[in-house]
Design a protein around this motif. Structure first.
Motif: not given
Length: 322
Positions: A54, A57, A60-61, A168-169, A171, A174, A320
């Motif tokens: 998590i 993400e 990324r956001q 994508k998992d 961090w 990312a 999120l």
């Protein structure tokens, strides 16, 4: 529109630590809405706990702008990326005898509570690749921070053949894609730090090839004033050096650099199960930080006395809109 996890939290988390969780999440959200930036500090074994599922993400956001973490968290996210299938859970870890623990060691399994990290597949798989990057820098007279070497390794693609989880998992991946600034105080206290030290002892590398903790503070002292126009919040997972090192940049700039207009941290939240007791930093209440010039009287302050592996994913889910 908030999703079902956030709606559940808002409906049922109404008192005590659960209410603190909601208050902290909403205040974090408000900080970002106000244009503030956020530092997330990460201690403990959060990467081994797979927070990347998590937290990646969140990165990324753009809901975190700078990270401070231990050397263990820096490397263990990548270890999970390349050796996930070789990890072993030990649900009955409380029942293990010294002989059981020795048997795990002989199998090359290093235990973190209920999870064993596989030495050969995790540590050694990374070692040959990171050594080459260290050595190339050393030979060329170049110097980098610990996280910058990790970024180089991730972005070079040399680990792709080993990937065992969805990229994508991770961090760290990312963060590498965004070249997110990371502070890694006390990096020497990590497996890769120990391995680097061994090469220095053997004469294969120079210690100066790795930028130091002092240089991390110098970097942070430059970054903080440039990014604090609308405030910088501090979201602390666990305690220890990952939290205390970066939060000290404010009193250092104010007291030692005599920058008397430097703003305090604009938000503070700590998730910790450490108790307030004799000299404990990790268990100290947020107001103690006022006396050290880290937080203002009016800084929104939250402490959630619970397990970070439970709390942090819920707060991130709220941010999120999950």
């Amino acid at each position: 529109m908030k999703g079902p996890i956030s709606q559940f939290i808002e409906k049922h988390y109404l008192h005590f630590n659960s209410a603190s969780l909601v208050d902290a999440a909403k205040a974090y959200e408000q900080q970002l809405a106000n244009g503030a930036k956020m530092m997330v500090s990460m201690a403990g074994a959060m990467s081994t706990a797979e927070i990347g599922k998590i937290f990646a993400e969140i990165i990324r956001q753009d809901k975190v702008q700078i990270i401070s973490c231990t050397g263990a968290n820096l490397e263990e996210d990548i270890m999970n990326l390349v050796a996930h299938s070789h990890y072993e859970r030990v649900p009955n870890y409380r029942d293990l005898t010294p002989e059981d623990e020795w048997a795990l060691l002989e199998r090359g399994l290093n235990r973190v509570t209920d999870t064993c990290i596989p030495e050969h597949e995790a540590f050694r798989r990374l070692q040959k690749h990171i050594y080459k990057i260290w050595k190339d820098a050393d030979d060329n007279g170049e110097r980098y921070f610990p996280h910058e070497f990790m970024y180089k390794m991730l972005l070079s693609g040399v680990l792709e053949e080993y990937y065992e989880i969805d990229l994508k998992d991770s961090w760290m991946y990312a963060a590498a894609e965004k070249n997110l600034p990371i502070i890694v105080p006390g990096w020497e206290d990590s497996t890769m730090g120990n391995i680097f030290a061994s090469y220095v002892i053997k004469g294969d590398l120079k210690a100066s090839t790795m930028k130091s903790g002092i240089e991390y503070m110098v970097f942070l002292a430059d970054w903080y004033p440039k990014n604090s126009t609308n405030g910088i919040g501090f979201f602390q997972i666990g305690g220890g050096i990952a939290g205390d090192f970066p939060i000290c940049v404010v009193p250092m700039l104010y007291q030692d650099m005599e920058m008397h207009d430097i703003p305090f941290w604009s938000y503070f939240c700590q998730i910790s199960d450490s108790t307030t007791s004799y000299g404990s930093y990790s268990g100290a209440v947020p107001n103690e930080k006022i006396t050290w010039g880290k937080l203002d009287i009016k800084t929104p302050k939250f402490i959630i006395e619970s397990d970070a592996t439970i709390v942090a994913p819920l707060i991130f889910a709220y941010l999120l809109d999950l």
